[in-house]
Design a protein around this motif. Structure first.
Motif, short mmCIF file in Angstrom:
data_model
loop_
_atom_site.label_atom_id
_atom_site.label_comp_id
_atom_site.label_asym_id
_atom_site.label_seq_id
_atom_site.Cartn_x
_atom_site.Cartn_y
_atom_site.Cartn_z
N GLU A 36 0.82 -1.21 0.00
CA GLU A 36 0.00 0.00 0.00
C GLU A 36 0.86 1.26 0.00
OE1 GLU A 36 -3.23 0.23 -0.24
OE2 GLU A 36 -3.79 -1.89 -0.02
N ALA A 37 2.04 1.17 0.60
CA ALA A 37 2.98 2.29 0.64
C ALA A 37 4.38 1.74 0.77
CB ALA A 37 2.66 3.21 1.82
N VAL A 38 5.34 2.47 0.21
CA VAL A 38 6.74 2.04 0.18
C VAL A 38 7.61 3.16 0.72
CG1 VAL A 38 8.67 1.35 -1.31
CG2 VAL A 38 6.35 0.49 -1.77
N GLY A 39 8.56 2.82 1.56
CA GLY A 39 9.45 3.81 2.13
C GLY A 39 10.58 4.22 1.20
N LEU A 40 10.95 5.49 1.25
CA LEU A 40 12.09 6.03 0.51
C LEU A 40 13.15 6.42 1.52
CD1 LEU A 40 13.51 7.21 -2.04
CD2 LEU A 40 12.17 9.30 -1.68
N ASN A 41 14.31 5.78 1.44
CA ASN A 41 15.39 6.00 2.39
C ASN A 41 16.68 6.34 1.67
OD1 ASN A 41 14.10 5.03 5.05
ND2 ASN A 41 13.67 3.36 3.63
N PHE A 42 17.52 7.16 2.32
CA PHE A 42 18.78 7.53 1.67
C PHE A 42 19.64 6.31 1.38
CE2 PHE A 42 22.68 9.62 0.67
CZ PHE A 42 22.30 10.84 0.15
N ALA A 43 19.52 5.28 2.21
CA ALA A 43 20.31 4.07 1.98
C ALA A 43 19.97 3.42 0.64
CB ALA A 43 20.08 3.07 3.12
N GLY A 92 13.74 -5.02 -3.18
CA GLY A 92 12.54 -5.29 -3.94
C GLY A 92 11.29 -4.61 -3.42
N ALA A 93 11.43 -3.73 -2.44
CA ALA A 93 10.25 -3.07 -1.88
C ALA A 93 9.59 -2.08 -2.84
CB ALA A 93 10.62 -2.36 -0.58
N TYR A 94 10.34 -1.52 -3.78
CA TYR A 94 9.76 -0.61 -4.76
C TYR A 94 8.94 -1.45 -5.75
CZ TYR A 94 13.01 3.31 -3.62
OH TYR A 94 13.73 4.32 -3.01
N ALA A 300 4.40 8.93 -6.67
CA ALA A 300 3.93 7.70 -7.28
C ALA A 300 5.11 6.75 -7.42
CB ALA A 300 3.32 7.98 -8.65
N LEU A 301 4.87 5.46 -7.32
CA LEU A 301 5.97 4.50 -7.34
C LEU A 301 6.75 4.54 -8.65
CD1 LEU A 301 7.39 2.34 -5.71
CD2 LEU A 301 5.72 0.66 -6.56
N ASP A 302 6.09 4.88 -9.75
CA ASP A 302 6.81 4.95 -11.03
C ASP A 302 7.59 6.26 -11.20
OD1 ASP A 302 4.69 6.67 -11.43
OD2 ASP A 302 3.91 5.66 -13.21
N ASP A 303 7.58 7.10 -10.18
CA ASP A 303 8.30 8.38 -10.22
C ASP A 303 9.56 8.31 -9.36
OD1 ASP A 303 8.68 10.95 -11.12
OD2 ASP A 303 7.30 11.88 -9.69
N VAL A 317 12.65 17.08 3.28
CA VAL A 317 12.62 17.32 4.71
C VAL A 317 11.81 16.21 5.35
CG1 VAL A 317 11.86 18.88 6.54
CG2 VAL A 317 12.81 19.82 4.43
N GLY A 318 12.36 15.58 6.38
CA GLY A 318 11.63 14.52 7.04
C GLY A 318 11.44 13.30 6.15
N SER A 319 10.28 12.64 6.30
CA SER A 319 10.04 11.36 5.65
C SER A 319 9.39 11.51 4.28
CB SER A 319 9.16 10.49 6.54
OG SER A 319 9.81 10.17 7.75
N SER A 320 9.72 10.56 3.40
CA SER A 320 9.13 10.50 2.07
C SER A 320 8.60 9.09 1.83
CB SER A 320 10.17 10.81 0.99
OG SER A 320 10.77 12.07 1.19
N VAL A 321 7.50 8.96 1.09
CA VAL A 321 6.95 7.65 0.78
C VAL A 321 6.49 7.61 -0.66
CG1 VAL A 321 6.21 7.18 3.16
CG2 VAL A 321 4.60 8.19 1.53
N PHE A 322 6.41 6.38 -1.17
CA PHE A 322 5.74 6.11 -2.45
C PHE A 322 4.36 5.52 -2.14
CE2 PHE A 322 10.27 5.46 -3.49
CZ PHE A 322 10.41 6.33 -4.58
N THR A 323 3.36 5.93 -2.91
CA THR A 323 2.04 5.34 -2.79
C THR A 323 1.84 4.36 -3.93
OG1 THR A 323 1.11 7.21 -4.02
CG2 THR A 323 1.06 7.33 -1.62
N CYS A 324 1.18 3.26 -3.64
CA CYS A 324 0.99 2.19 -4.64
C CYS A 324 -0.45 2.16 -5.15
CB CYS A 324 1.34 0.85 -4.01
SG CYS A 324 3.05 0.75 -3.42
#
Length: 324
Positions: A36-43, A92-94, A300-303, A317-324
Motif C-alpha cells: 500500500e505504501a513504500v518507504g524512501l530512504n537515503f540508503a 525489492g520493496a519498490y 507515485a511508485l513509477d516516479d 525534509v523529514g520522511s518520504s513515501v511512495f504510494t501504490c
C-alpha cells in the motif's frame, strides 16, 4: 503481473526503470504481500550507486507496508489479510507486490496507517536502537545529532525529549532549523555558517557531549570527533556524504580516550524478540500521538527517478513515501 522499479546497472537516478514483473506464489516460509505504501530512504541510493554491492539486475528498496495476500507452507504468525510492515528485507520493496520471507514481517497495529508505517519503520527502528540500545542515556544528558531535520532526525528529537535528553541538532538552513526546534531540539546549529564543534563547546561549558549521532559520514566525521567529551562515543550510523575516513587510533586517545561504533540496523533487529520489543515501543509512541510521523514528500511508485533526485539534492525534509 505486478510492477516494480529495477536497475540493471549502477549509476545515477536515471538507471531506475519501471518494469512489469511476475511475482508468483510464495514458497515454504514465504508470503506474498500487496504493498500500500513504500518507504524512501537515503540508503536506497547506496545500492543504486553501487556503494552497497548487489547482484544485477536488482530490485530497489527495503521498506514497505501492506497486506498479506498469500501464505506459503510452514509460515506461522501471519495469515491472509494481515496488515504488516517490514524493513531490511532483500531488495525489492519498490513494487506493487512481492514474495518475501515471512520472518521479515512485523505485524502492524490498526491504529497506524500504511503510509505512516512506510515512512517510519526503518527510521523509527533506527531511532529505537540508537536511543535504547547503543548507550545508556539519562534525563538531563545532552547529545549532538547531525541532520536533525531528516527522517531519522525528526523521530529522534521527539523520542529523546520524551526521555528527558537534550538534543543539539545540526541542519543546513534556517528553515530546517525551525523544523528541528519544533520537533524537540533544545539547540540548533546551522552548519553552513557556524563552526559546529566550537558551538557545541560553547553550549556545554567547554565539555563537549557524551554521544554524537552521525548519519552524514565523510564531511562530518572530524567535527563529530571534535565535539565529544572525554571518553565520549561517536555513533557513525550513516554515510550520506560518503564513508568515514580511516580512523587513527592515536587521535582517539589524544582527543580524550574516545570510542567509535559503526552500527547497522540489521544487527539490532535480527533477534525476533528484540525486534518486537523495539517495534512495540515505537508503535506505542506513534499510536498514542507522543511521536508524530510527518510525511513531507509523496511520490507515485513509477516516479522513483525524481524521488531519488530530490533526496540526493537535499530538498527533502523529514520522511518520504511512495504510494501504490
Amino acid at each position: 503481473m505486478a510492477n516494480a522499479i529495477r536497475f540493471h546497472e549502477t549509476g545515477g537516478p536515471e538507471v531506475l526503470k519501471w518494469e512489469s514483473v511476475d511475482v508468483g506464489d510464495p514458497g515454504a516460509g514465504e508470503v506474498r504481500v500487496r504493498h500500500e505504501a513504500v518507504g524512501l530512504n537515503f540508503a536506497d541510493t547506496y545500492f543504486r550507486t553501487g556503494l552497497y554491492p548487489a547482484p544485477l539486475p536488482a530490485g530497489m528498496g527495503v521498506e514497505a507496508a501492506g497486506v498479506v495476500e498469500a501464505v506459503g507452507t510452514g509460515v506461522t504468525g501471519f495469515r491472509e489479510g494481515d496488515r504488516v510492515t517490514y524493513t531490511g528485507s532483500p531488495l525489492g520493496a519498490y513494487s506493487t507486490e512481492r514474495v518475501m520471507p515471512a520472518d521479515h514481517l512485523i505485524a502492524l497495529p490498526d491504529r497506524i496507517t500504511f503510509g505512516t508505517a512506510a515512512a517510519m519503520t526503518m527510521r523509527g527502528l533506527t531511532t529505537a536502537y540508537l536511543l535504547r540500545r547503543i548507550h545508556p542515556l539519562a534525563p538531563g544528558d545532552t547529545v549532538l545529532l547531525h541532520a536533525a531535520a531528516g527522517g531519522v532526525g525528526l523521530i529522534f528529537t521527539q523520542w529523546a525529549k520524551l526521555l528527558g535528553v537534550n538534543v543539539i541538532g545540526t541542519v543546513s538552513t534556517d528553515e530546517k532549523a525551525a523544523v528541528a526546534r519544533a520537533h524537540g531540539c533544545s539547540e540548533v546549529i546551522v552548519y553552513t555558517r557556524e563552526n559546529v564543534a566550537d558551538r557545541v563547546r560553547e553550549l556545554t561549558d567547554g565539555k563537549g557531549v557524551p554521544v554524537v549521532y552521525d548519519s552524514i559520514g565523510a564531511t562530518t566525521f572530524q567535527t563529530s570527533i571534535d565535539s565529544l567529551a572525554r571518553r565520549g562515543l561517536l555513533v557513525a550510523f550513516g554515510t550520506a556524504s560518503g564513508p568515514i575516513p580511516p580512523i587513527d587510533a592515536m587521535q582517539l586517545a589524544v582527543k580524550g580516550s574516545l570510542f567509535v561504533t559503526r552500527p547497522a540496523l540489521a544487527d539490532y533487529i535480527a533477534d525476533p524478540t528484540e525486534r518486537a520489543e523495539l517495534a512495540g515501543e515505537l508503535f506505542d509512541h506513534v499510536a498514542s500521538g507522543r511521536i508524530a510521523i510527518e510525511i513531507n514528500q509523496q511520490y507515485a511508485l513509477d516516479d522513483a527517478v525524481r524521488a531519488h533526485r530530490d533526496l540526493e539534492s537535499g530538498r527533502s525534509v523529514g520522511s518520504s513515501v511512495f504510494t501504490c
